[in-house]
Scaffold this motif. Sequence first.
Motif, short mmCIF file in Angstrom:
data_model
loop_
_atom_site.label_atom_id
_atom_site.label_comp_id
_atom_site.label_asym_id
_atom_site.label_seq_id
_atom_site.Cartn_x
_atom_site.Cartn_y
_atom_site.Cartn_z
N ASN A 215 -12.48 0.15 -6.40
CA ASN A 215 -11.28 1.64 -5.98
C ASN A 215 -10.39 0.80 -5.52
OD1 ASN A 215 -12.00 0.47 -3.63
ND2 ASN A 215 -13.59 2.37 -3.51
N GLN A 216 -9.48 1.88 -4.90
CA GLN A 216 -8.20 1.10 -4.02
C GLN A 216 -8.52 0.21 -3.23
OE1 GLN A 216 -4.89 2.01 -5.64
NE2 GLN A 216 -3.25 2.39 -4.12
N SER A 217 -9.24 0.60 -2.28
CA SER A 217 -9.71 -0.51 -1.60
C SER A 217 -10.46 -1.54 -1.91
CB SER A 217 -10.60 0.47 -0.14
OG SER A 217 -10.06 1.72 0.26
N ARG A 218 -11.07 -1.76 -2.74
CA ARG A 218 -11.12 -2.88 -3.34
C ARG A 218 -10.26 -4.27 -3.46
NH1 ARG A 218 -16.65 -5.13 -2.30
NH2 ARG A 218 -18.31 -3.38 -2.40
N MET A 219 -9.00 -3.25 -4.32
CA MET A 219 -8.11 -4.17 -4.33
C MET A 219 -6.79 -4.33 -4.00
SD MET A 219 -8.91 -4.36 -8.34
CE MET A 219 -10.34 -4.42 -7.60
N LEU A 220 -7.30 -3.52 -2.72
CA LEU A 220 -6.59 -3.24 -1.78
C LEU A 220 -7.11 -4.84 -0.26
CD1 LEU A 220 -4.99 -0.19 0.45
CD2 LEU A 220 -3.27 -2.08 -1.02
N GLN A 221 -8.53 -5.35 -1.66
CA GLN A 221 -8.80 -6.35 -0.29
C GLN A 221 -8.71 -7.44 -0.95
OE1 GLN A 221 -13.35 -6.22 -0.74
NE2 GLN A 221 -13.14 -7.22 0.96
N VAL A 222 -8.66 -7.52 -2.10
CA VAL A 222 -8.83 -8.56 -3.40
C VAL A 222 -7.37 -9.19 -2.99
CG1 VAL A 222 -8.38 -9.15 -5.68
CG2 VAL A 222 -10.25 -7.54 -5.48
N LEU A 223 -6.20 -7.90 -2.96
CA LEU A 223 -4.77 -8.57 -2.84
C LEU A 223 -3.98 -9.15 -1.15
CD1 LEU A 223 -3.15 -6.03 -5.05
CD2 LEU A 223 -2.76 -8.69 -5.50
N ALA A 224 -4.99 -8.81 0.16
CA ALA A 224 -4.49 -9.25 1.41
C ALA A 224 -4.15 -10.42 1.45
CB ALA A 224 -5.88 -8.46 2.46
N ALA A 261 0.13 -1.61 5.43
CA ALA A 261 -0.36 -1.24 6.13
C ALA A 261 -2.29 -1.23 6.57
CB ALA A 261 -0.52 0.39 5.75
N PHE A 262 -2.46 -1.94 4.86
CA PHE A 262 -3.70 -1.99 4.68
C PHE A 262 -4.09 -3.58 5.99
CE2 PHE A 262 -7.79 -5.40 2.64
CZ PHE A 262 -8.77 -4.09 3.00
N VAL A 263 -3.20 -4.40 5.54
CA VAL A 263 -3.80 -5.64 5.97
C VAL A 263 -3.14 -5.88 7.68
CG1 VAL A 263 -1.91 -7.94 6.63
CG2 VAL A 263 -2.02 -7.20 4.05
N ALA A 264 -2.30 -4.88 8.29
CA ALA A 264 -1.64 -4.52 9.55
C ALA A 264 -3.74 -4.04 10.50
CB ALA A 264 -0.82 -3.02 9.82
N GLN A 265 -4.37 -3.16 9.75
CA GLN A 265 -5.47 -2.21 10.36
C GLN A 265 -6.43 -3.71 9.37
OE1 GLN A 265 -6.64 0.72 8.33
NE2 GLN A 265 -4.43 2.06 8.60
N HIS A 266 -6.83 -4.57 8.59
CA HIS A 266 -7.42 -5.68 9.21
C HIS A 266 -7.43 -7.00 8.94
CE1 HIS A 266 -8.86 -1.64 6.38
NE2 HIS A 266 -9.98 -1.94 6.55
N PRO A 267 -6.92 -7.22 10.15
CA PRO A 267 -6.55 -7.94 10.57
C PRO A 267 -7.24 -9.25 9.65
CG PRO A 267 -7.07 -7.75 12.30
CD PRO A 267 -7.22 -6.53 11.36
N PRO A 268 -6.82 -10.81 9.14
CA PRO A 268 -7.73 -12.09 8.97
C PRO A 268 -9.00 -12.24 9.89
CG PRO A 268 -5.82 -13.20 9.70
CD PRO A 268 -5.75 -11.30 9.58
N PRO A 269 -10.06 -12.98 9.42
CA PRO A 269 -10.60 -13.46 10.80
C PRO A 269 -10.45 -14.86 11.35
CG PRO A 269 -11.96 -14.30 8.47
CD PRO A 269 -10.41 -12.37 8.89
#
Length: 272
Positions: A215-224, A261-269
């Motif tokens: 879904n959209q969330s999964r693809m955002l995670q792949v591209l982040a 927006a996804f990258v801002a909400q999910h910073p890298p570890p």
Amino acid sequence: MPESTPVNAADPGLEVRTYFVRNRHALLARADLGALYVDYYLHLADQRIRPAPEHDALFKRTLAVFVLHCASRPGNELTAWTLHFQQPFVNLFLTGDNETGAVTGRVFTEDVKAMSGNLFYADVVRGRQPTRRSAAPFVGADPLTAVEAFYTQSEQRRARCFQLAAEEFALLAEHPDCDLAWYENVTVEDLRRLDQTETLAPLERRIYRWHCGCNQSRMLQVLAPAFRDDPAGLFGSDEKIEIRCPRCGARHTITREALEAFVAQHPPPPSP
């Protein structure tokens, strides 16, 4: 990790039955793949995917024995196969989750790495255990032969794969104390009437459905990660890009705004 879209439990799916062949000490899994093939082709049509007929035939054959293999494995196991063929030059990818009954996959013809021969990769995760990977070479262009080679070299036991009808397949796997004289000489005709000539003890009835969950969330995670490294290189002057799911090939359109927006909400570890 963003959740994937769950399997639709209302979908009747494909029933796969497994049996223990008493007195012969072998496991039998068999099914008519017709229902799963329909869902597979609906997916291809919906995503405007048109594999070459030769590649499509290989994938269907691999999908059949992959589902039978999954049905013979523990219920908490997740399996992924990649079959590399030198001729035709193609990779086939399949993955299945026994906890949900979801199976999916795709044909890869681009960015396929040339190798010295055919190679079968299997990645297995059972429960919370680490991923276990194995690899086995095989000869020829028949996925059923490839699976038999995989069992012999990686599973440390033998399996025989049979096509009983146009869309009906069976897998016969060796168990300890197997009657090898019988096992090695079983024919397609023997498999078709096995319930008349042997005592089959039912083991399990499992349901499998064509489902990826992307879904959209999964693809955002792949591209982040790529966006964090080089946002300009990823989007260029465009405000949106199209990405295909690496598991099933489904198309997803991602906007620059959504990814920012996804990258801002999910910073890298943090780095160790």
